[in-house]
Motif scaffolding. Structure first.
Motif, mmCIF file in Angstrom:
data_model
loop_
_atom_site.group_PDB
_atom_site.id
_atom_site.type_symbol
_atom_site.label_atom_id
_atom_site.label_comp_id
_atom_site.label_asym_id
_atom_site.label_seq_id
_atom_site.Cartn_x
_atom_site.Cartn_y
_atom_site.Cartn_z
ATOM 1 N N ARG A 1 -8.519 -36.283 -7.744
ATOM 2 C CA ARG A 1 -7.598 -35.357 -7.081
ATOM 3 C C ARG A 1 -6.468 -34.894 -7.991
ATOM 4 N N ILE A 2 -6.647 -35.054 -9.286
ATOM 5 C CA ILE A 2 -5.644 -34.547 -10.219
ATOM 6 C C ILE A 2 -5.654 -33.021 -10.133
ATOM 7 N N PRO A 3 -4.512 -32.410 -9.850
ATOM 8 C CA PRO A 3 -4.470 -30.950 -9.625
ATOM 9 C C PRO A 3 -4.459 -30.136 -10.920
ATOM 10 N N VAL A 4 -5.500 -30.341 -11.714
ATOM 11 C CA VAL A 4 -5.676 -29.605 -12.963
ATOM 12 C C VAL A 4 -7.108 -29.084 -12.981
ATOM 13 N N GLN A 5 -7.247 -27.814 -13.375
ATOM 14 C CA GLN A 5 -8.568 -27.217 -13.476
ATOM 15 C C GLN A 5 -8.891 -26.980 -14.944
ATOM 16 N N VAL A 6 -10.102 -27.378 -15.341
ATOM 17 C CA VAL A 6 -10.590 -27.130 -16.693
ATOM 18 C C VAL A 6 -11.872 -26.323 -16.541
ATOM 19 N N ARG A 7 -11.825 -25.086 -16.999
ATOM 20 C CA ARG A 7 -12.992 -24.205 -16.926
ATOM 21 C C ARG A 7 -13.123 -23.459 -18.241
ATOM 22 N N GLY A 8 -14.376 -23.237 -18.641
ATOM 23 C CA GLY A 8 -14.554 -22.524 -19.890
ATOM 24 C C GLY A 8 -15.986 -22.167 -20.173
ATOM 25 N N THR A 9 -16.235 -21.857 -21.444
ATOM 26 C CA THR A 9 -17.572 -21.500 -21.896
ATOM 27 C C THR A 9 -17.910 -22.294 -23.153
ATOM 28 N N MET A 10 -19.190 -22.496 -23.321
ATOM 29 C CA MET A 10 -19.721 -23.100 -24.532
ATOM 30 C C MET A 10 -20.807 -22.165 -25.036
ATOM 31 N N THR A 11 -20.754 -21.850 -26.325
ATOM 32 C CA THR A 11 -21.814 -21.044 -26.923
ATOM 33 C C THR A 11 -22.385 -21.790 -28.116
ATOM 34 N N LEU A 12 -23.663 -21.565 -28.354
ATOM 35 C CA LEU A 12 -24.384 -22.154 -29.478
ATOM 36 C C LEU A 12 -25.061 -21.025 -30.243
ATOM 37 N N HIS A 13 -24.958 -21.077 -31.555
ATOM 38 C CA HIS A 13 -25.684 -20.103 -32.376
ATOM 39 C C HIS A 13 -25.955 -20.702 -33.751
ATOM 40 N N ASP A 14 -26.951 -20.133 -34.412
ATOM 41 C CA ASP A 14 -27.301 -20.568 -35.760
ATOM 42 C C ASP A 14 -26.309 -20.004 -36.761
ATOM 43 N N ASP A 15 -26.053 -20.793 -37.783
ATOM 44 C CA ASP A 15 -25.236 -20.389 -38.913
ATOM 45 C C ASP A 15 -25.875 -21.030 -40.134
ATOM 46 N N ALA A 16 -25.433 -20.660 -41.294
ATOM 47 C CA ALA A 16 -26.004 -21.231 -42.509
ATOM 48 C C ALA A 16 -25.932 -22.753 -42.459
ATOM 49 N N GLY A 17 -27.077 -23.389 -42.500
ATOM 50 C CA GLY A 17 -27.114 -24.846 -42.547
ATOM 51 C C GLY A 17 -27.136 -25.556 -41.216
ATOM 52 N N GLY A 18 -27.119 -24.838 -40.100
ATOM 53 C CA GLY A 18 -27.177 -25.549 -38.827
ATOM 54 C C GLY A 18 -26.659 -24.735 -37.661
ATOM 55 N N ALA A 19 -26.328 -25.450 -36.607
ATOM 56 C CA ALA A 19 -25.857 -24.816 -35.369
ATOM 57 C C ALA A 19 -24.348 -24.908 -35.286
ATOM 58 N N VAL A 20 -23.781 -23.910 -34.643
ATOM 59 C CA VAL A 20 -22.348 -23.890 -34.363
ATOM 60 C C VAL A 20 -22.172 -23.920 -32.851
ATOM 61 N N GLN A 21 -21.287 -24.790 -32.398
ATOM 62 C CA GLN A 21 -20.936 -24.889 -30.980
ATOM 63 C C GLN A 21 -19.476 -24.452 -30.851
ATOM 64 N N ASP A 22 -19.238 -23.400 -30.090
ATOM 65 C CA ASP A 22 -17.879 -22.944 -29.810
ATOM 66 C C ASP A 22 -17.546 -23.292 -28.365
ATOM 67 N N ILE A 23 -16.431 -23.986 -28.195
ATOM 68 C CA ILE A 23 -15.973 -24.390 -26.876
ATOM 69 C C ILE A 23 -14.642 -23.713 -26.626
ATOM 70 N N ARG A 24 -14.561 -23.006 -25.521
ATOM 71 C CA ARG A 24 -13.314 -22.364 -25.104
ATOM 72 C C ARG A 24 -13.042 -22.778 -23.670
ATOM 73 N N ALA A 25 -11.796 -23.112 -23.397
ATOM 74 C CA ALA A 25 -11.445 -23.530 -22.045
ATOM 75 C C ALA A 25 -10.054 -23.035 -21.701
ATOM 76 N N GLU A 26 -9.844 -22.927 -20.426
ATOM 77 C CA GLU A 26 -8.505 -22.697 -19.909
ATOM 78 C C GLU A 26 -8.184 -23.884 -19.018
ATOM 79 N N ILE A 27 -7.045 -24.483 -19.269
ATOM 80 C CA ILE A 27 -6.607 -25.640 -18.501
ATOM 81 C C ILE A 27 -5.385 -25.198 -17.715
ATOM 82 N N THR A 28 -5.464 -25.289 -16.380
ATOM 83 C CA THR A 28 -4.371 -24.830 -15.528
ATOM 84 C C THR A 28 -4.050 -25.876 -14.465
ATOM 85 N N SER A 29 -2.865 -25.733 -13.888
ATOM 86 C CA SER A 29 -2.455 -26.582 -12.770
ATOM 87 C C SER A 29 -1.652 -25.734 -11.792
ATOM 88 N N SER A 30 -1.826 -26.023 -10.527
ATOM 89 C CA SER A 30 -1.102 -25.286 -9.488
ATOM 90 C C SER A 30 0.160 -26.012 -9.040
#
Length: 168
Positions: free
Chosen positions: A103-132
């Motif tokens: 019941r902690i009044p904090v919301q964590v929502r975002g996106t995760m993307t994966l794509h190839d790059d030289a030598g492997g995969a890249v994971q980008d994590i973006r989030a918005e953390i809010t509280s009311s």
């Protein structure tokens, strides 16, 4: 608060996607952390995409919680992690995610993307953390952001171990 992290992996993005969308991966990750009590509330295709929702009960040690946050936290909470993979057929692969802790009044929502790059995969994590919550909401957001950063770092290490063949 905006939150962004970039991680690289020594496999291609399709291999990373296959891991991040398998029960074996989540079971192994929990085992690596010594967590045995968790449940899948959802795991499979839906009209919107591939949905994964995992819940586990957590004990919260009050000595690790600042005084201002104690009334929101309690002694235990259900940590729910939800992913909705909306693009798995082409790169960048993409998921929406959400984390809630009891019941902690904090919301964590975002996106995760994966794509190839030289030598492997890249994971980008973006989030918005809010509280009311007025007044202390910003401090709660900072507290959760710090814990999210630690959790993502732990997940990264566990994912590398999983990709190297460790399962528990």
């Amino acid at each position: 608060m905006q939150f962004e992290r970039r991680r690289t992996f020594p496999v291609d993005a399709a291999t990373l996607l296959a891991a991040l969308t398998s029960r074996d991966y989540f079971d192994a990750r929990h085992a690596m952390s010594g967590i045995t009590a968790y449940r899948y509330d959802a795991f499979g295709p839906t009209e919107r995409g591939l949905e994964i929702r995992i819940a586990r009960e957590m004990e919260i040690r009050s000595n690790n919680v600042p005084a201002f946050a104690k009334r929101f936290v309690g002694q235990s909470a259900t940590l729910t992690t939800a992913f909705l993979w909306t693009r798995t057929d082409r790169q960048p692969y993409q998921a929406q995610y959400e984390f809630t802790v009891g019941r902690i009044p904090v919301q964590v929502r975002g996106t995760m993307t994966l794509h190839d790059d030289a030598g492997g995969a890249v994971q980008d994590i973006r989030a918005e953390i809010t509280s009311s919550v007025p007044l202390v909401g910003g401090k709660l957001v900072e507290l959760v952001a710090g814990q999210l950063d630690k959790g993502l770092a732990s997940d990264y290490r566990a994912t590398l171990r999983y990709l190297n063949g460790e399962r528990g």
